[in-house]
Scaffold this motif. Structure first.
Motif, mmCIF file in Angstrom:
data_model
loop_
_atom_site.group_PDB
_atom_site.id
_atom_site.type_symbol
_atom_site.label_atom_id
_atom_site.label_comp_id
_atom_site.label_asym_id
_atom_site.label_seq_id
_atom_site.Cartn_x
_atom_site.Cartn_y
_atom_site.Cartn_z
ATOM 1 N N THR A 234 8.601 2.834 -0.202
ATOM 2 C CA THR A 234 8.367 4.259 -0.439
ATOM 3 C C THR A 234 9.688 5.010 -0.484
ATOM 4 N N LEU A 251 -1.930 -10.617 5.843
ATOM 5 C CA LEU A 251 -1.656 -10.101 4.493
ATOM 6 C C LEU A 251 -0.958 -8.737 4.469
ATOM 7 N N THR A 261 12.683 4.927 4.695
ATOM 8 C CA THR A 261 11.809 4.264 3.732
ATOM 9 C C THR A 261 10.876 3.305 4.466
ATOM 10 N N MET A 264 6.341 -2.170 2.363
ATOM 11 C CA MET A 264 5.032 -2.802 2.462
ATOM 12 C C MET A 264 5.142 -4.197 1.863
ATOM 13 N N TRP A 268 1.650 -10.662 -0.732
ATOM 14 C CA TRP A 268 0.842 -10.470 -1.944
ATOM 15 C C TRP A 268 1.667 -11.015 -3.102
ATOM 16 N N LEU A 286 -0.982 -5.105 -6.515
ATOM 17 C CA LEU A 286 -0.230 -3.919 -6.126
ATOM 18 C C LEU A 286 -1.165 -2.921 -5.462
ATOM 19 N N VAL A 290 -1.054 -1.765 -1.435
ATOM 20 C CA VAL A 290 -0.828 -0.353 -1.126
ATOM 21 C C VAL A 290 -2.029 0.240 -0.375
ATOM 22 N N LEU A 292 -4.095 -1.423 1.595
ATOM 23 C CA LEU A 292 -4.085 -1.966 2.951
ATOM 24 C C LEU A 292 -3.061 -1.227 3.818
ATOM 25 N N SER A 294 -1.796 1.856 3.336
ATOM 26 C CA SER A 294 -2.105 3.265 3.593
ATOM 27 C C SER A 294 -3.384 3.410 4.418
ATOM 28 N N LEU A 300 0.868 7.258 5.218
ATOM 29 C CA LEU A 300 1.513 6.695 4.027
ATOM 30 C C LEU A 300 0.858 7.180 2.739
ATOM 31 N N ILE A 305 5.757 5.988 -4.069
ATOM 32 C CA ILE A 305 6.355 4.665 -4.183
ATOM 33 C C ILE A 305 7.623 4.766 -5.019
ATOM 34 N N ILE A 308 9.189 -1.264 -6.582
ATOM 35 C CA ILE A 308 8.361 -2.452 -6.383
ATOM 36 C C ILE A 308 9.208 -3.616 -6.850
ATOM 37 N N LEU B 447 10.361 -1.429 -11.264
ATOM 38 C CA LEU B 447 9.211 -0.525 -11.270
ATOM 39 C C LEU B 447 9.206 0.236 -9.950
ATOM 40 N N PRO B 448 8.563 1.380 -9.880
ATOM 41 C CA PRO B 448 8.015 2.136 -10.999
ATOM 42 C C PRO B 448 9.112 2.885 -11.744
ATOM 43 N N PRO B 451 8.674 7.673 -9.567
ATOM 44 C CA PRO B 451 7.903 7.522 -8.330
ATOM 45 C C PRO B 451 6.398 7.763 -8.546
ATOM 46 N N VAL B 452 5.581 6.929 -7.918
ATOM 47 C CA VAL B 452 4.122 7.055 -8.035
ATOM 48 C C VAL B 452 3.556 7.454 -6.680
ATOM 49 N N VAL B 454 1.319 7.408 -3.614
ATOM 50 C CA VAL B 454 0.452 6.372 -3.040
ATOM 51 C C VAL B 454 -1.013 6.747 -3.238
ATOM 52 N N LEU B 457 -2.330 5.980 -6.645
ATOM 53 C CA LEU B 457 -2.498 4.544 -6.893
ATOM 54 C C LEU B 457 -3.665 3.958 -6.104
ATOM 55 N N PHE B 461 -11.033 4.957 -1.224
ATOM 56 C CA PHE B 461 -11.560 3.612 -0.981
ATOM 57 C C PHE B 461 -11.929 3.463 0.495
ATOM 58 N N ILE B 466 -11.125 -3.106 -0.212
ATOM 59 C CA ILE B 466 -9.832 -3.732 -0.489
ATOM 60 C C ILE B 466 -10.058 -5.201 -0.813
ATOM 61 N N PRO B 469 -6.683 -11.217 -1.015
ATOM 62 C CA PRO B 469 -6.537 -12.626 -1.403
ATOM 63 C C PRO B 469 -6.836 -13.506 -0.187
#
Ligand SMILES: Cc1cc2nc3c(=O)[nH]c(=O)nc-3n(C[C@H](O)[C@H](O)[C@H](O)COP(=O)(O)OP(=O)(O)OC[C@H]3O[C@@H](n4cnc5c(N)ncnc54)[C@H](O)[C@@H]3O)c2cc1C
Ligand SMILES: Cc1cc2nc3c(=O)[nH]c(=O)nc-3n(C[C@H](O)[C@H](O)[C@H](O)COP(=O)(O)OP(=O)(O)OC[C@H]3O[C@@H](n4cnc5c(N)ncnc54)[C@H](O)[C@@H]3O)c2cc1C
Lengths: 384, 474
Positions: A234, A251, A261, A264, A268, A286, A290, A292, A294, A300, A305, A308, B447-448, B451-452, B454, B457, B461, B466, B469
Motif C-alpha cells: 500500500t 495464506l 507502507t 500483503m 498467493w 490479487l 487483498v 483477506l 482488508s 486497510l 495499492i 504489486i 503494477l498498478p 494507485p488503486v 483497496v 478492488l 464481500f 473469499i 487457494p
C-alpha cells in the motif's frame, strides 16, 4: 588471441548466485581467508532475496524449519555484529488468526507442531489477540501468539551485503550470466557468453529458483518446486498495525513497515516462468489476497495499492534446503531451495562456509543427494 | 453486458479521440477509456463552468468542444472517469475509479496516453507554491485559477511561452521566464518554424506580447534556489554553465517543467520495444507511422509515441484509425495508401518543427550536476524523501543500475511510480558512473499503473466469499 595472458587468476571459491544464500556463504568464506568470486547475472540481491516480503515469522515457517528460522531471525536482528551494519530488522510479536471453527482447529494443530520444534507459540482468545493487535477485525475467534516475530525491508539488504563483501575482499561480478561450468586441470572454469570469466578450485551453486538449471550443467537433475509469489504494498499509512499477522491456513502475511507502507503476502500465486523471467498477476488471486488482508485489518480498506509484484521462490518437497557437497563432483557445493529462505539465509549460508572449512556441522537433513533424480533433465521448468 | 469491442483506445486526448472516431467510421466497435471527467486530454481539456466565465474562449476551447461533439455522435463507447491500472497481453485492461473496478477486453489496444512532464529538482522545489508547467496550465485552462499573482515561469521548451501567455491571458503577472536553452539554440531552430506557419504565427505573437509587457527572458539559465519568505519566494537564478548567480527575483508562485516525455506505462508493461531519442532525451515505443508497435495488436499514437504536439497528435490519431481498419480487414491496401498519403505529407512538414522543439525541451545532464553542486540536500524523490546526496551515496556504495538504485534508496518506489524522479535518477547514475543514459536502464514498470483504492478492488464481500487457494502445507 592472448588466451593465456587474459585468463582470470584461479580463485579459491567461485560462488554462483548473489542472493542471501550465495552472498552469506561468500562473506564467511572470505573471512576464513579464501579468495572468493561472487558471480551473478544481475546485480546483487535482485531476485528473491531483494523482492521478498521480509517476514521473520515462525507462525508461517514450516514446523521442521523452526529451529533454523529461530537462528536466522536472531542473526538478522543482530546484523551489526556479523554484517557490520544494521539492516533495519524489527522485532515484533506475531499472530496467526482463526475466523471460523475449522480454522480454530487448524490453528491448534499448527501451533502444536511448531511448539514441538521450539517455537514459543501459544493459542490465545480474541480478547488477548486484540490486546496484542488492536487493529484486528473484532470477529476473530482465536490466535496463535508468538512473541518472536518481525520483519526486514528486504530490498535494501543487498546494500549492506555489498559493502561487507567488499570489505571482506570478495570480488563481486555482476551482470555476468553464467551458462556453463567446465573442469580443467584441477579447477573449475566458469563460462559466460562463451568466455571463461572466472576460475576456481571450488564452486558453490547458489542460484535460488535457477538452481535446477545450474545442477543441469553438472548433468544432474534436482527435484525442486518453483513458486511465483505475489506481494501487494500500500501507500504509506498512519499506523494501522504493529505485529506480523497471518491466518491459520497460512495464506496471509501482513505487516506495516516503519515507513508506513503495509505489505500483503501469504504465498498467493501469479503466473511466470524462471527461464524467461516473465511474470503476470492472476487477477482472482490479487482480489483474494487483498480481500483477506482488508478483512483482517479493516482499516486497510481505506488504503490505496501502490505496487504489486511477483518473485520466484523455489522449495523442496520436505521444505528443507539443499546444502552440502554435490555428489560425484569434487569441491562442488550447493545451497538453496529452502522454504522461507530469507529468514534462515544468513544462518544457512554461514553453515555451508563452516562445513567447507572443515568445521563439524550437521548437514545430514540438508543432503542434496536426497533431491537428485537419476534421469537426465528435460530442462523444463516447473512454473507454468 | 456490452459486446466485446474490436478496439480499446486508452486515453481521450486528441490522438485517442481521433483514432477512435476514425476506426468507428470504418465500422469497428470501439471503446475509449479516459481518466478525466470528460475527453479532451491535455490541450483540449474541458474547462469548468467557472473557467468558462473567467477566461476568453480560445482556439483550444473551441476545438475541444468540437472534438467532444464529434465523439458524442460517433458511436464510440466512452468510459470517462476510469483509470487503467493494469494491462495484460491479449488484451485485458483493468480499470478503476474511487469506488469500483471493471475489466475490458479487446484484440487491439491503442495506447494514446499522451505525455507527462519532465522535472528536475532545485533547492526549494517542494514548496507548495512550486508547481509543474502542466499543473499550472491545467489550473488555468480547466479551473480558471491563476498559479499566483506574480508567477515565475521556468524550465525548458515551448511550454514556457505557452504557460506565460496563459498567465497573461488570465490577468496575472509573469515575473520572468527562465529557460535552459540559450537564445542561440532557439535561433538555430527558429528557421524551421517557417514550415509550420500556424505555430510560427503563434510564436511570434507570444514573443511580441512578452516584449511589450517587458518580461525578461533569461536564456541558458536555471533556478538555483527558491527560499520561502514572509509571503513570497526569493528565487536565485544561475547559469546552466555554473558560476556566480545571474540574478534574483521575488514571486509568489513558480511554474517549472523541463519539457514532456511520452507516458510509457502501457507499452512498458506489454514489453514493446522502446528506443532512446538522444535529441529529446527520453525513451519512446518503436512504432510505424500507423502506430503499430512490435507487439501484435498494440498501437501507440499521439504524444505517447514521441512528443510532437497537438497538431501531430491529431494526424497520428487519424492514421492509427485507418491502420486499424486495414489490419481488421475493413479496407484494402490501396484505400489505406490513398487515405494515408495527405496525412503523411502534412506530418512530414510538421515533423521537422516538432523535432526541433523536442531538442529545446531537453535540459541535458548539466542540470543535475548544478543541483548536486549547489544543493545536495535537495530531494530528488519527493514521495520517498530521497535527497540527491543520498542518491549519490547509494551509487558510491555500488548501485550500478536504475533498479538497484531504486531498491537501495526507495527513489521511485512511491505513489508516483517514479514518474517524477526517473529522469533525475538516470542523469545522476549516468554522470556518476560515466555511462550513457541508455546504459543505466530504466525503472521496471510495476503494477498498478496508478494507485488503486483497496475498497474499489475488494468490493463488498463477506469472509466466506473469499476464494482461498489450497492451504499452505504445515
Ligand atoms: C515474493 C516472495 C516473498 C517471500 N517472502 C519471504 C518471507 O517473507 N520470509 C522469508 O523468509 N522468505 C521469503 N521468501 C523466500 C526467500 O526470498 C528465498 O527463499 C530466498 O531469498 C532465497 O535466496 P537465494 O539466495 O537462494 O535465491 P535468490 O535470492 O533468488 O538468488 C539467486 C541468485 O542467482 C542468480 N542466478 C540465477 N541464475 C544465474 C546464472 N545462470 N548465472 C549467474 N547468476 C545466476 C540470480 O540472479 C539470483 O541473484 C519470499 C520469496 C518471494 C519470491
Ligand atoms: C501544459 C501543457 C500544455 C501544452 N500545450 C500545448 C500547446 O499549446 N500546443 C501543442 O501543440 N501541444 C501542447 N502540449 C502538448 C500536448 O499535450 C500534446 O501535444 C497533445 O495533448 C497530445 O495529445 P494526446 O492525445 O497524445 O495526449 P493527451 O492530450 O495528453 O491525452 C492523453 C489522455 O490519456 C489519459 N490517460 C493517461 N494515462 C491513462 C490511464 N492509465 N488511464 C486512463 N486514462 C489515461 C490522460 O489523462 C489524457 O486525458 C501541451 C502539453 C502540456 C502538458
Amino acid at each position: 588471441m592472448s588466451a593465456v595472458m587474459s585468463r582470470p587468476a584461479v580463485m579459491d571459491v567461485a560462488v554462483l548466485g548473489a542472493g542471501v544464500m550465495g552472498s552469506t556463504a561468500a562473506l564467511f568464506l572470505a573471512r576464513q581467508g579464501r579468495r572468493v568470486a561472487l558471480i551473478d547475472r544481475k546485480a546483487i540481491f535482485r531476485e528473491a532475496s531483494g523482492v521478498n516480503a521480509g517476514t521473520l515469522t515462525l507462525n508461517m515457517t514450516r514446523a521442521a524449519l523452526v529451529p533454523h528460522a529461530l537462528k536466522g531471525r536472531e542473526m538478522w536482528l543482530e546484523a551489526r555484529s556479523w554484517l557490520g551494519r544494521d539492516v533495519g530488522a524489527v522485532a515484533t510479536p506475531g499472530l496467526s488468526l482463526a475466523f471460523t471453527e475449522a480454522e480454530c482447529a487448524l490453528l491448534e494443530e499448527r501451533a502444536a507442531a511448531r511448539r514441538e520444534m521450539g517455537a514459543p507459540i501459544s493459542v490465545v482468545g480474541a480478547a488477548r489477540a486484540l490486546e496484542v493487535e488492536p487493529g484486528l477485525n473484532t470477529t476473530v475467534r482465536a490466535a496463535a501468539y508468538c512473541p518472536l516475530d518481525g520483519f526486514i525491508p528486504a530490498y535494501g539488504v543487498g546494500r549492506g551485503y555489498c559493502l561487507a563483501l567488499c570489505e571482506a575482499g570478495v570480488e563481486i561480478m555482476e551482470n555476468s550470466a553464467v551458462d556453463g561450468i567446465a573442469r580443467a586441470g584441477g579447477h573449475y572454469e566458469i563460462v559466460s557468453a562463451g568466455q571463461v570469466i572466472a576460475r576456481a578450485r571450488s564452486i558453490v551453486l547458489a542460484g535460488g529458483a535457477w538452481l535446477e538449471r545450474m545442477m543441469a550443467w553438472l548433468g544432474l537433475r534436482m527435484r525442486v518446486k518453483c513458486l511465483v509469489n505475489q506481494l501487494v504494498v500500500t501507500e504509506r499509512l498512519p499506523p494501522v498495525m504493529g505485529s506480523v499477522v497471518s491466518i491459520a491456513n497460512g495464506l496471509l502475511s501482513l505487516k506495516q513497515f516503519v515507513n508506513g507502507t503495509v505489505v500483503m503476502g501469504g504465498g498467493w500465486q501469479g503466473r511466470g516462468h524462471v527461464d524467461t523471467g516473465e511474470t503476470s498477476v492472476i487477477p482472482a488471486n490479487l482480489v483474494g489476497n487483498v480481500r483477506l488482508a482488508s478483512f483482517t485489518i479493516p482499516r486497510l480498506s481505506e488504503a490505496r495499492i501502490a505496487r504489486i509484484w511477483l518473485g520466484f521462490e523455489s522449495e523442496t518437497d520436505d521444505a528443507m534446503p539443499a546444502i552440502g557437497p554435490i555428489p560425484g563432483w569434487e569441491n562442488a557445493f550447493v545451497i538453496g531451495c529452502v522454504h522461507s529462505g530469507f529468514t534462515s539465509g544468513p544462518y544457512m549460508g554461514r553453515l555451508l562456509a563452516q562445513a567447507m572449512d572443515g568445521q563439524a556441522v550437521d548437514l545430514k537433513a540438508f543432503d542434496p543427494a536426497r533431491l537428485l533424480l537419476s534421469l537426465p533433465s528435460a530442462h523444463k521448468g516447473f512454473c507454468s | 453486458m456490452t459486446r466485446r469491442p474490436d478496439v480499446v483506445v486508452a486515453g481521450g486526448g486528441v490522438a485517442g479521440v481521433m483514432a477512435a472516431i476514425t476506426a468507428r467510421r470504418h465500422g469497428l466497435a470501439v471503446t475509449l477509456v479516459d481518466d478525466n471527467a470528460t475527453p479532451g486530454g491535455q490541450v483540449f481539456r474541458e474547462p469548468s463552468a467557472f473557467a468558462r466565465t473567467v477566461t476568453p474562449p480560445d482556439h483550444e476551447r473551441r476545438e475541444g468542444d468540437r472534438l467532444r461533439e464529434l465523439l458524442r455522435r460517433s458511436g464510440v463507447r466512452v468510459l470517462s472517469g476510469w483509470g487503467i491500472w493494469s494491462v495484460q497481453p491479449g488484451y485485458r485492461l483493468d480499470l478503476s475509479n474511487d469506488f469500483a473496478v471493471q475489466v475490458l477486453e479487446a484484440g487491439s489496444l491503442v495506447a494514446a496516453t499522451g505525455a507527462v512532464e519532465r522535472f528536475f529538482p532545485f533547492a526549494g522545489w517542494t514548496d507548495p507554491a512550486v508547481m509543474g508547467l502542466a499543473g499550472a496550465s491545467l489550473l488555468m485552462r480547466a479551473g480558471g485559477v491563476l498559479p499566483g499573482r506574480r508567477t515565475l515561469v521556468a524550465g525548458a521548451g515551448p511550454l514556457l511561452f505557452s504557460v506565460a501567455h496563459q498567465v497573461l491571458d488570465a490577468g496575472g503577472e509573469v515575473v520572468a521566464i527562465v529557460d535552459t536553452a540559450t537564445r542561440t539554440q532557439w535561433a538555430a531552430r527558429a528557421a524551421t518554424l517557417a514550415l509550420d506557419p500556424a505555430r510560427l504565427k503563434t510564436g511570434v505573437a507570444w514573443m511580441a506580447r512578452l516584449a511589450r509587457a517587458g518580461i525578461p527572458v533569461l536564456g541558458g539559465a536555471v533556478i538555483r534556489q527558491a527560499r520561502r519568505g514572509e509571503d513570497d519566494l526569493d528565487v536565485t537564478i544561475g547559469s546552466v554553465r555554473g558560476g556566480a548567480p545571474v540574478r534574483s527575483v521575488r514571486c509568489d508562485a513558480i511554474a517549472c517543467g523541463y519539457g514532456l516525455k511520452p507516458s510509457l506505462g502501457l507499452t512498458r508493461m506489454l514489453k514493446a520495444r522502446h528506443v532512446f531519442d538522444e535529441a529529446a532525451g527520453y525513451w519512446h515505443p518503436h512504432a510505424d507511422p500507423f502506430g503499430r508497435t512490435d507487439v501484435a495488436g498494440l498501437y501507440v499514437t499521439g504524444d505517447g509515441a514521441g512528443v510532437r504536439g497537438a497538431q501531430m497528435a491529431r494526424l497520428r490519431g487519424i492514421l492509427t484509425g485507418h491502420g486499424l481498419a486495414f489490419d481488421h480487414g475493413r479496407i484494402d491496401a490501396a484505400t489505406l495508401a490513398h487515405l494515408a498519403r495527405p496525412l503523411l505529407r502534412a506530418m512530414r512538414r510538421l515533423e521537422v518543427v516538432s523535432r526541433a522543439m523536442t531538442s529545446l525541451m531537453n535540459p541535458r545532464p548539466a542540470i543535475m550536476k548544478e543541483a548536486e553542486m549547489h544543493a545536495p540536500d535537495t530531494l530528488m524523490c519527493r514521495c520517498e524523501r530521497v535527497s540527491i546526496a543520498a542518491g549519490g551515496q547509494a551509487i558510491r556504495d555500488g548501485a550500478g543500475d536504475m533498479n538497484q538504485f531504486k531498491a537501495w534508496t526507495r527513489c521511485g518506489m512511491g505513489p508516483c511510480q517514479g514518474r517524477m524522479c526517473e529522469d533525475s535518477a538516470r542523469q545522476l547514475l549516468a554522470r556518476h558512473t560515466a555511462r550513457a543514459p541508455t546504459e543505466v536502464g530504466a525503472f521496471t514498470q510495476r503494477l498498478p499503473l496508478r494507485p488503486v483504492p483497496v475498497r474499489a478492488l475488494s468490493g463488498n464481500f463477506a469472509y466466506a466469499d473469499i476464494v482461498l487457494p489450497q492451504a499452505a502445507p504445515p
